[in-house]
Scaffold this motif. Structure first.
Motif, mmCIF file in Angstrom:
data_model
loop_
_atom_site.group_PDB
_atom_site.id
_atom_site.type_symbol
_atom_site.label_atom_id
_atom_site.label_comp_id
_atom_site.label_asym_id
_atom_site.label_seq_id
_atom_site.Cartn_x
_atom_site.Cartn_y
_atom_site.Cartn_z
ATOM 1 N N LEU A 184 21.377 24.687 -5.251
ATOM 2 C CA LEU A 184 20.246 25.683 -4.839
ATOM 3 C C LEU A 184 19.186 25.841 -5.916
ATOM 4 C CD1 LEU A 184 22.881 28.274 -3.811
ATOM 5 C CD2 LEU A 184 21.624 27.052 -2.520
ATOM 6 N N GLY A 185 17.963 26.118 -5.458
ATOM 7 C CA GLY A 185 16.939 26.410 -6.365
ATOM 8 C C GLY A 185 16.374 25.096 -7.043
ATOM 9 N N GLN A 186 15.555 25.460 -8.314
ATOM 10 C CA GLN A 186 14.759 24.358 -8.916
ATOM 11 C C GLN A 186 16.023 23.559 -9.579
ATOM 12 O OE1 GLN A 186 11.941 26.136 -11.097
ATOM 13 N NE2 GLN A 186 10.455 26.403 -9.150
ATOM 14 N N ARG A 187 16.312 22.344 -9.260
ATOM 15 C CA ARG A 187 17.246 21.618 -9.987
ATOM 16 C C ARG A 187 16.922 21.228 -11.501
ATOM 17 N NH1 ARG A 187 19.364 18.092 -4.855
ATOM 18 N NH2 ARG A 187 19.595 19.514 -3.372
ATOM 19 N N SER A 188 18.035 21.352 -12.282
ATOM 20 C CA SER A 188 17.804 20.801 -13.544
ATOM 21 C C SER A 188 18.781 19.725 -13.650
ATOM 22 C CB SER A 188 18.289 21.791 -14.679
ATOM 23 O OG SER A 188 19.576 22.374 -14.387
ATOM 24 N N GLY A 189 19.118 19.306 -14.879
ATOM 25 C CA GLY A 189 20.153 18.075 -14.843
ATOM 26 C C GLY A 189 21.541 18.281 -14.212
ATOM 27 N N VAL A 190 22.163 19.685 -14.035
ATOM 28 C CA VAL A 190 23.292 19.619 -13.529
ATOM 29 C C VAL A 190 22.967 19.797 -12.110
ATOM 30 C CG1 VAL A 190 25.311 21.360 -13.219
ATOM 31 C CG2 VAL A 190 24.223 21.036 -15.386
ATOM 32 N N GLY A 191 22.064 20.162 -11.467
ATOM 33 C CA GLY A 191 21.685 20.001 -9.966
ATOM 34 C C GLY A 191 21.613 18.621 -9.695
ATOM 35 N N GLN A 192 21.038 17.797 -10.472
ATOM 36 C CA GLN A 192 20.946 16.302 -10.275
ATOM 37 C C GLN A 192 22.294 15.615 -10.446
ATOM 38 O OE1 GLN A 192 18.295 14.804 -9.216
ATOM 39 N NE2 GLN A 192 17.101 16.506 -8.965
ATOM 40 N N TYR A 193 23.047 16.241 -11.165
ATOM 41 C CA TYR A 193 24.410 15.429 -11.493
ATOM 42 C C TYR A 193 25.126 15.893 -10.000
ATOM 43 C CZ TYR A 193 29.420 15.471 -12.862
ATOM 44 O OH TYR A 193 30.923 15.225 -12.938
ATOM 45 N N THR A 194 25.166 17.111 -9.535
ATOM 46 C CA THR A 194 25.953 17.642 -8.698
ATOM 47 C C THR A 194 25.324 16.690 -7.166
ATOM 48 O OG1 THR A 194 26.464 19.491 -9.590
ATOM 49 C CG2 THR A 194 26.609 19.393 -7.022
ATOM 50 N N SER A 195 24.125 16.902 -7.012
ATOM 51 C CA SER A 195 23.648 15.985 -5.976
ATOM 52 C C SER A 195 24.023 14.496 -5.730
ATOM 53 C CB SER A 195 21.915 16.376 -5.813
ATOM 54 O OG SER A 195 21.455 15.579 -4.826
ATOM 55 N N SER A 196 23.463 13.784 -6.923
ATOM 56 C CA SER A 196 23.875 12.529 -6.935
ATOM 57 C C SER A 196 25.384 12.384 -6.846
ATOM 58 C CB SER A 196 23.342 11.732 -8.000
ATOM 59 O OG SER A 196 21.980 12.227 -8.287
ATOM 60 N N LEU A 197 26.131 13.152 -7.293
ATOM 61 C CA LEU A 197 27.509 12.542 -7.422
ATOM 62 C C LEU A 197 28.317 12.911 -5.948
ATOM 63 C CD1 LEU A 197 30.537 12.066 -8.374
ATOM 64 C CD2 LEU A 197 30.599 14.314 -9.054
ATOM 65 N N LEU A 198 27.976 14.193 -5.267
ATOM 66 C CA LEU A 198 28.078 14.320 -3.809
ATOM 67 C C LEU A 198 27.655 13.340 -2.992
ATOM 68 C CD1 LEU A 198 27.971 18.073 -3.683
ATOM 69 C CD2 LEU A 198 30.064 16.579 -3.133
ATOM 70 N N ASP A 199 26.535 12.716 -3.008
ATOM 71 C CA ASP A 199 25.880 11.697 -2.274
ATOM 72 C C ASP A 199 26.561 10.446 -2.199
ATOM 73 O OD1 ASP A 199 23.623 10.741 -0.455
ATOM 74 O OD2 ASP A 199 23.415 9.350 -2.276
ATOM 75 N N ARG A 200 27.178 10.117 -3.592
ATOM 76 C CA ARG A 200 27.612 8.743 -3.640
ATOM 77 C C ARG A 200 29.102 8.836 -3.149
ATOM 78 N NH1 ARG A 200 23.264 6.661 -3.547
ATOM 79 N NH2 ARG A 200 22.684 4.932 -4.730
ATOM 80 N N LEU A 201 29.700 10.225 -3.248
ATOM 81 C CA LEU A 201 31.235 10.100 -3.064
ATOM 82 C C LEU A 201 31.280 10.303 -1.606
ATOM 83 C CD1 LEU A 201 32.639 12.872 -5.592
ATOM 84 C CD2 LEU A 201 33.416 10.507 -5.374
ATOM 85 N N THR A 202 30.347 10.901 -0.810
ATOM 86 C CA THR A 202 30.424 10.993 0.634
ATOM 87 C C THR A 202 30.130 9.725 1.297
ATOM 88 O OG1 THR A 202 28.104 11.923 0.584
ATOM 89 C CG2 THR A 202 30.024 13.309 0.729
ATOM 90 N N GLN A 203 29.490 8.996 0.788
ATOM 91 C CA GLN A 203 29.186 7.439 1.126
ATOM 92 C C GLN A 203 30.330 6.466 0.923
ATOM 93 O OE1 GLN A 203 25.172 5.729 0.556
ATOM 94 N NE2 GLN A 203 24.510 7.820 0.152
ATOM 95 N N SER A 204 30.813 6.483 -0.257
ATOM 96 C CA SER A 204 31.909 5.520 -0.572
ATOM 97 C C SER A 204 33.305 5.909 -0.231
ATOM 98 C CB SER A 204 31.782 5.495 -2.283
ATOM 99 O OG SER A 204 32.232 6.751 -2.797
ATOM 100 N N ARG A 205 33.499 7.300 0.261
ATOM 101 C CA ARG A 205 34.815 7.682 0.769
ATOM 102 C C ARG A 205 34.647 8.575 2.078
ATOM 103 N NH1 ARG A 205 35.663 5.093 -3.221
ATOM 104 N NH2 ARG A 205 37.375 5.208 -4.885
ATOM 105 N N PRO A 206 34.202 7.710 3.007
ATOM 106 C CA PRO A 206 33.873 8.227 4.249
ATOM 107 C C PRO A 206 35.419 9.036 5.138
ATOM 108 C CG PRO A 206 33.973 5.922 4.593
ATOM 109 C CD PRO A 206 34.178 6.128 3.097
ATOM 110 N N ASP A 207 36.181 8.549 4.592
ATOM 111 C CA ASP A 207 37.601 9.051 5.086
ATOM 112 C C ASP A 207 38.187 10.759 4.398
ATOM 113 O OD1 ASP A 207 37.884 7.475 2.823
ATOM 114 O OD2 ASP A 207 40.197 7.238 3.224
ATOM 115 N N TRP A 208 37.246 10.808 3.268
ATOM 116 C CA TRP A 208 37.651 12.242 2.625
ATOM 117 C C TRP A 208 36.611 13.376 3.239
ATOM 118 C CZ3 TRP A 208 37.690 11.005 -3.289
ATOM 119 C CH2 TRP A 208 38.758 10.162 -3.527
ATOM 120 N N GLN A 209 37.035 14.483 3.226
ATOM 121 C CA GLN A 209 36.353 15.577 3.728
ATOM 122 C C GLN A 209 36.060 16.477 2.428
ATOM 123 O OE1 GLN A 209 38.206 17.979 6.792
ATOM 124 N NE2 GLN A 209 36.484 19.293 6.915
ATOM 125 N N PHE A 210 34.572 16.829 2.455
ATOM 126 C CA PHE A 210 34.340 17.561 1.182
ATOM 127 C C PHE A 210 33.839 19.116 1.684
ATOM 128 C CE2 PHE A 210 33.725 13.369 -0.239
ATOM 129 C CZ PHE A 210 34.085 13.513 -1.477
#
Length: 371
Positions: free
Chosen positions: A11-37
């Protein structure tokens, strides 16, 4: 597998932690399509990360009390949806989480440099962070330096703390097309040559010494501009403005504030060099972003920056204005040195990837559940 994920950093203006969260979720959801988040947030995530699953959110809205949401409301949501485990990516977790959880702790600056944090943050996190870390099944941190700090300061067992380095976001790449660069230069009124800083505007980032170093260069006959990009932090209280005035740099320092992510790679690519003399970082993402864009980097010998950048950056003592000025001068006046650092920096940045971050994080989740 079902993973509960604290998504408030999105949420809001993203700092380093926001980029970490966004990038990690993006790659996890792509690489583990059978997992639900299940994405948890104390405010609606409407319009945030449309490619990701919808959040399971609280009925109600607590804009002034994320603390109440985290410790009183969120455990009930987790109990209701029963994920296999939860991941809390931003240094905090519920006191009583009903399922196993992983927590990412980026650094222990609250303990090492408490003078650089608001009292409200110190009061809450210094009390709760050790408890959250000890109750976690596993702790992720983002550098070997930060890992040792966590073991020493929070008294965690070494086997519990796992290093998974971050990486530059995928969209941070060199921009060489003049048709793309010219509108960015005009939009932000950027000078033809400039030193760039990207990060939160707060005392820990050591910006007063950086400005002083630029002032020293002006006294020596060089007249570089300094461009600062990033959201306002806290406790500056006009201190930077006073330092700028004292150094006679009113026409040479430009503050852009928070810049949309889609413009950031272009600003990096337009910079002559990048300066990040921070006093303390758990990882230090901006220098890696600058290297990914082919910009020569000056950063600190201290904490994690030398680990992340290695020989690809010009390393200085961040507490010595003369050393910072010396490094800036060498980079500004030695084109061969800058060419070498551009090449080595690009190679260094390419050794970090979010595919690897996601893969290592997924393996850790599986180990947590297996145990």
């Amino acid at each position: 597998m079902q993973i509960g994920f604290d998504s408030t950093p999105l949420l809001g203006q993203r700092s380093g932690v926001g980029q970490y969260t966004s990038s990690l979720l993006d790659r996890l959801t792509q690489s583990r399509p059978d997992w639900q988040f299940h994405l948890y947030s104390n405010t609606p995530l409407n319009g945030v990360e449309p490619s990701l699953p919808k959040a399971q959110r609280v009925e109600g809205y607590f804009p002034r009390s994320r603390f109440y949401w985290m410790h009183m409301v969120l455990p009930q949501i987790i109990r209701k949806y029963q994920p296999d485990l939860c991941h809390f990516p931003n240094n905090s977790a519920p006191l009583f989480c009903p399922v196993p959880y992983v927590i990412t702790i980026h650094d222990v600056s609250l303990f090492r440099y408490s003078q650089y944090h608001p009292r409200s943050r110190i009061f809450a996190l210094r009390l709760l962070l050790p408890l959250a870390a000890r109750r976690a099944t596993a702790v992720i941190t983002v550098s070997h330096h930060a890992r040792q700090e966590l073991i020493d300061v929070l008294k965690l067992t070494p086997e519990k703390v796992h290093v998974i380095h971050e990486a530059a976001p995928p969209h941070i790449q060199p921009v060489t097309n003049a048709d793309r660069l010219k509108p960015i230069q005009q939009k932000y009124q950027l000078p033809q040559q400039f030193i760039l800083y990207v990060g939160t505007i707060e005392p820990r980032k050591n910006l007063q010494r950086l400005i002083d170093a630029v002032g020293r260069l002006h006294k020596q006959g060089l007249t570089p501009h300094l461009v600062m990009v990033g959201p306002n932090g806290w406790l500056m209280n006009g201190a930077l403005e006073q330092t700028i005035a004292d150094c006679g740099l009113n026409n040479y320092v430009h503050y852009l504030g928070y810049v949309p992510q889609e413009d950031l790679a272009g600003i990096y690519s337009l910079a002559t060099l990048f300066a990040f003399p921070s006093l303390y970082e758990g990882f230090g993402l901006p220098p890696l972003e600058a290297m990914a864009c082919g910009v020569p980097v000056l950063t600190s010998l201290h904490s994690s920056m030398s680990e992340v950048c290695g020989s690809a950056a010009y390393l200085v003592n961040p507490k010595d204005e003369a050393d910072i000025a010396k490094g800036l001068r060498e980079l500004l006046t030695q084109p061969e040195l800058c060419d070498d650092m551009r090449r080595i920096g690009r190679e260094r940045a390419q050794t970090f990837s979010w595919d690897r971050v996601a893969a290592e994080t997924a393996v850790l989740y599986e180990k947590v559940l297996a145990n």
